[in-house]
Design a protein around this motif. Sequence first.
Motif: not given
Length: 170
Positions: A125-133, A151-164
Motif C-alpha cells: 500500500f506504499g506510504t498510505e499503508g505505512e501510516a497504519l503502523m 489479513v494484509i495479504e488478502h485485503t484489497e485496500n487500506v480502507e478494508e484494513l482500517r475496518a478490520w
Amino acid sequence: MNYGYSFCDQTSGQDDMLTLLRYIAAAGKHVTLQEIIDVVGTTIPLGGALMGTIAEELIEQGIQKGLQKGEEIGLQKGEQIGLQKGEQIGLQKGLRQGRQLAQQGLQQARQLALQSIRLSLKCKFGTEGEALMQTITTIEDVTLLQLLADVIEHTENVEELRAWLADEAE
C-alpha cells in the motif's frame, strides 16, 4: 542367683576379680545389673565404689551412643529437608527463568511480526499503508499481529484494513 561360683571362698582381690568375671561370663544375658552390683559389693573390698565407677562409665557410654545416634538421625533429616528445600528453590528459579525466557520470546516474536507487517504494508500500500503502523504498534497480542499479517495479504485496500483493525479493537 547362683551360677555355680562361690565368692566367699576367695581371699585375694585378684582372685575375687577373676571369680567375678567368670560369674558374669557364665551368667551372660541371664544376670541383671542389680545382681552384678550385689555380688561385687559383697565379694570385692570397696566393690561398691568400683561399681559406682563402672556405672558412671556405662552411663557415659550410653550417653555417647545416644548422642551419636541422634546426630546420625539429625543429619539424615537435615539432608532430606535440604534436598526438599533445594528442589523447591530450583523449581521456583526454573519457573522464573522460564517465564522470563517466554516473555523475551514473545517480545522477539512481536518485533518480528511488526517488521513483517511494516514491510508488507509498504510493499502493498506504499506510504498510505505505512501510516497504519502507528495504530498497529499499539497491539501487544502476538497472535493478533500474526493474523494481521495474513489479513494484509488478502485485503484489497487500506480502507478494508482500517475496518478490520477497528473491528479487532472493539
